[in-house]
Design a protein around this motif. Structure first.
Motif, PDB file in Angstrom:
ATOM      1  N   ARG A  48       0.837  -1.205   0.000  1.00  0.00           N
ATOM      2  CA  ARG A  48       0.000   0.000   0.000  1.00  0.00           C
ATOM      3  C   ARG A  48       0.871   1.253   0.000  1.00  0.00           C
ATOM      4  N   ARG A  49       1.917   1.254   0.832  1.00  0.00           N
ATOM      5  CA  ARG A  49       2.825   2.398   0.874  1.00  0.00           C
ATOM      6  C   ARG A  49       3.540   2.587  -0.459  1.00  0.00           C
ATOM      7  N   GLN A  50       3.940   1.484  -1.075  1.00  0.00           N
ATOM      8  CA  GLN A  50       4.625   1.576  -2.362  1.00  0.00           C
ATOM      9  C   GLN A  50       3.687   2.134  -3.439  1.00  0.00           C
ATOM     10  N   LEU A  51       2.426   1.720  -3.423  1.00  0.00           N
ATOM     11  CA  LEU A  51       1.449   2.262  -4.375  1.00  0.00           C
ATOM     12  C   LEU A  51       1.243   3.756  -4.158  1.00  0.00           C
ATOM     13  N   ASN A  52       1.121   4.167  -2.903  1.00  0.00           N
ATOM     14  CA  ASN A  52       0.934   5.594  -2.599  1.00  0.00           C
ATOM     15  C   ASN A  52       2.160   6.413  -2.976  1.00  0.00           C
ATOM     16  N   THR A  53       3.339   5.854  -2.743  1.00  0.00           N
ATOM     17  CA  THR A  53       4.576   6.540  -3.130  1.00  0.00           C
ATOM     18  C   THR A  53       4.639   6.695  -4.642  1.00  0.00           C
ATOM     19  N   THR A  54       4.295   5.648  -5.356  1.00  0.00           N
ATOM     20  CA  THR A  54       4.267   5.693  -6.813  1.00  0.00           C
ATOM     21  C   THR A  54       3.297   6.762  -7.298  1.00  0.00           C
ATOM     22  N   GLN A  55       2.143   6.831  -6.665  1.00  0.00           N
ATOM     23  CA  GLN A  55       1.143   7.836  -7.031  1.00  0.00           C
ATOM     24  C   GLN A  55       1.702   9.243  -6.849  1.00  0.00           C
ATOM     25  N   LEU A  57       4.940  10.152  -6.736  1.00  0.00           N
ATOM     26  CA  LEU A  57       6.086  10.390  -7.621  1.00  0.00           C
ATOM     27  C   LEU A  57       5.660  10.666  -9.062  1.00  0.00           C
ATOM     28  N   LEU A  58       4.580  10.019  -9.501  1.00  0.00           N
ATOM     29  CA  LEU A  58       4.113  10.226 -10.871  1.00  0.00           C
ATOM     30  C   LEU A  58       3.727  11.672 -11.150  1.00  0.00           C
ATOM     31  N   THR A  59       3.273  12.371 -10.139  1.00  0.00           N
ATOM     32  CA  THR A  59       2.880  13.774 -10.332  1.00  0.00           C
ATOM     33  C   THR A  59       3.884  14.732  -9.696  1.00  0.00           C
ATOM     34  N   SER A  60       5.073  14.224  -9.405  1.00  0.00           N
ATOM     35  CA  SER A  60       6.106  15.087  -8.824  1.00  0.00           C
ATOM     36  C   SER A  60       6.663  16.020  -9.884  1.00  0.00           C
ATOM     37  N   GLY A  61       7.233  17.117  -9.433  1.00  0.00           N
ATOM     38  CA  GLY A  61       7.827  18.086 -10.343  1.00  0.00           C
ATOM     39  C   GLY A  61       8.925  17.490 -11.193  1.00  0.00           C
ATOM     40  N   THR A  62       9.711  16.599 -10.635  1.00  0.00           N
ATOM     41  CA  THR A  62      10.819  15.985 -11.366  1.00  0.00           C
ATOM     42  C   THR A  62      10.312  15.192 -12.567  1.00  0.00           C
ATOM     43  N   VAL A  63       9.309  14.349 -12.341  1.00  0.00           N
ATOM     44  CA  VAL A  63       8.763  13.526 -13.427  1.00  0.00           C
ATOM     45  C   VAL A  63       8.060  14.401 -14.455  1.00  0.00           C
ATOM     46  N   ILE A  93      -2.475  -1.721  -9.328  1.00  0.00           N
ATOM     47  CA  ILE A  93      -2.440  -0.994 -10.589  1.00  0.00           C
ATOM     48  C   ILE A  93      -2.528   0.496 -10.315  1.00  0.00           C
ATOM     49  N   VAL A  94      -1.697   1.255 -11.034  1.00  0.00           N
ATOM     50  CA  VAL A  94      -1.727   2.703 -10.966  1.00  0.00           C
ATOM     51  C   VAL A  94      -2.167   3.198 -12.344  1.00  0.00           C
ATOM     52  N   ASP A  95      -3.266   3.955 -12.396  1.00  0.00           N
ATOM     53  CA  ASP A  95      -3.766   4.520 -13.641  1.00  0.00           C
ATOM     54  C   ASP A  95      -3.316   5.970 -13.770  1.00  0.00           C
ATOM     55  N   VAL A  96      -2.669   6.275 -14.869  1.00  0.00           N
ATOM     56  CA  VAL A  96      -2.227   7.628 -15.170  1.00  0.00           C
ATOM     57  C   VAL A  96      -3.148   8.160 -16.268  1.00  0.00           C
ATOM     58  N   ILE A 109       0.536  12.494 -23.599  1.00  0.00           N
ATOM     59  CA  ILE A 109       0.853  12.945 -22.238  1.00  0.00           C
ATOM     60  C   ILE A 109       0.817  11.769 -21.272  1.00  0.00           C
ATOM     61  N   ALA A 110      -0.263  10.990 -21.292  1.00  0.00           N
ATOM     62  CA  ALA A 110      -0.383   9.846 -20.373  1.00  0.00           C
ATOM     63  C   ALA A 110       0.768   8.866 -20.581  1.00  0.00           C
ATOM     64  N   ASN A 111       1.072   8.551 -21.824  1.00  0.00           N
ATOM     65  CA  ASN A 111       2.153   7.604 -22.118  1.00  0.00           C
ATOM     66  C   ASN A 111       3.519   8.147 -21.736  1.00  0.00           C
ATOM     67  N   THR A 112       3.766   9.410 -22.028  1.00  0.00           N
ATOM     68  CA  THR A 112       5.080   9.995 -21.747  1.00  0.00           C
ATOM     69  C   THR A 112       5.324  10.129 -20.248  1.00  0.00           C
ATOM     70  N   VAL A 113       4.320  10.552 -19.500  1.00  0.00           N
ATOM     71  CA  VAL A 113       4.487  10.648 -18.048  1.00  0.00           C
ATOM     72  C   VAL A 113       4.765   9.261 -17.468  1.00  0.00           C
ATOM     73  N   SER A 114       4.043   8.255 -17.926  1.00  0.00           N
ATOM     74  CA  SER A 114       4.262   6.889 -17.429  1.00  0.00           C
ATOM     75  C   SER A 114       5.649   6.383 -17.784  1.00  0.00           C
ATOM     76  N   LYS A 115       6.057   6.568 -19.037  1.00  0.00           N
ATOM     77  CA  LYS A 115       7.385   6.111 -19.469  1.00  0.00           C
ATOM     78  C   LYS A 115       8.493   6.847 -18.725  1.00  0.00           C
ATOM     79  N   THR A 116       8.308   8.138 -18.523  1.00  0.00           N
ATOM     80  CA  THR A 116       9.311   8.925 -17.797  1.00  0.00           C
ATOM     81  C   THR A 116       9.457   8.404 -16.376  1.00  0.00           C
ATOM     82  N   PHE A 117       8.348   8.142 -15.725  1.00  0.00           N
ATOM     83  CA  PHE A 117       8.387   7.608 -14.362  1.00  0.00           C
ATOM     84  C   PHE A 117       9.102   6.258 -14.340  1.00  0.00           C
ATOM     85  N   LEU A 118       8.720   5.357 -15.251  1.00  0.00           N
ATOM     86  CA  LEU A 118       9.315   4.017 -15.255  1.00  0.00           C
ATOM     87  C   LEU A 118      10.813   4.067 -15.557  1.00  0.00           C
ATOM     88  N   THR A 119      11.223   4.951 -16.441  1.00  0.00           N
ATOM     89  CA  THR A 119      12.645   5.109 -16.759  1.00  0.00           C
ATOM     90  C   THR A 119      13.414   5.601 -15.529  1.00  0.00           C
TER      91      THR A 119
END
Length: 140
Positions: A48-55, A57-63, A93-96, A109-119
């Motif tokens: 649960r913590r890992q899912l929330n952290t992922t959520q 980070l996906l909308t963080s300024g860096t990503v 599952i995390v939906d972007v 946008i959805a694909n690029t944000v997801s790919k950027t996060f995964l990279t």
């Protein structure tokens, strides 16, 4: 009287829908696989913590800044308004999702944000493994 109100309400709805710009939504999903190794925690609270952290980070300024660099006409600020993230803890599952007036741009946008996060996540994981390896080699 009722017919007049119906005509007015219907006319207003039609006028507003024609006046508002079209908006398209595209969603991509990221599956968070549980780490089943001896090194990774797999209890429900850790997942649960890992899912929330992922959520977060996906909308963080860096990503968003890194994703914006790959999307012509976008900035981290514009992506902040267009991107949303939802977590399904039952399925890991995390939906972007991204909204835009252009359906292709929403998908990009959805694909690029997801790919950027995964990279970025893969880069950090490689660094963590390299540091752990270095520590082990030092101890040996």
């Amino acid at each position: 009287m009722i017919l007049a109100m119906l005509v007015i309400v219907t006319g207003t709805v039609v006028a507003v829908s024609l006046w508002l710009p079209d908006s398209y939504k595209a969603t991509t999903s990221i599956v968070l696989e549980e780490d089943t190794s001896a090194l990774g925690p797999s209890d429900p609270e850790s997942v649960r913590r890992q899912l929330n952290t992922t959520q977060q980070l996906l909308t963080s300024g860096t990503v968003l800044k890194s994703a914006a660099a790959r999307l012509p006409g976008e900035s981290a600020d514009s992506l902040e308004d267009k991107v949303s993230v939802e977590v399904d803890p039952e399925a890991n599952i995390v939906d972007v999702s991204a909204n835009d007036e252009n359906p292709r741009q929403a998908a990009a946008i959805a694909n690029t944000v997801s790919k950027t996060f995964l990279t970025e996540r893969a880069r950090l994981e490689r660094r963590r493994i390299a540091e752990a390896r270095q520590e082990l080699e030092t101890e040996l």
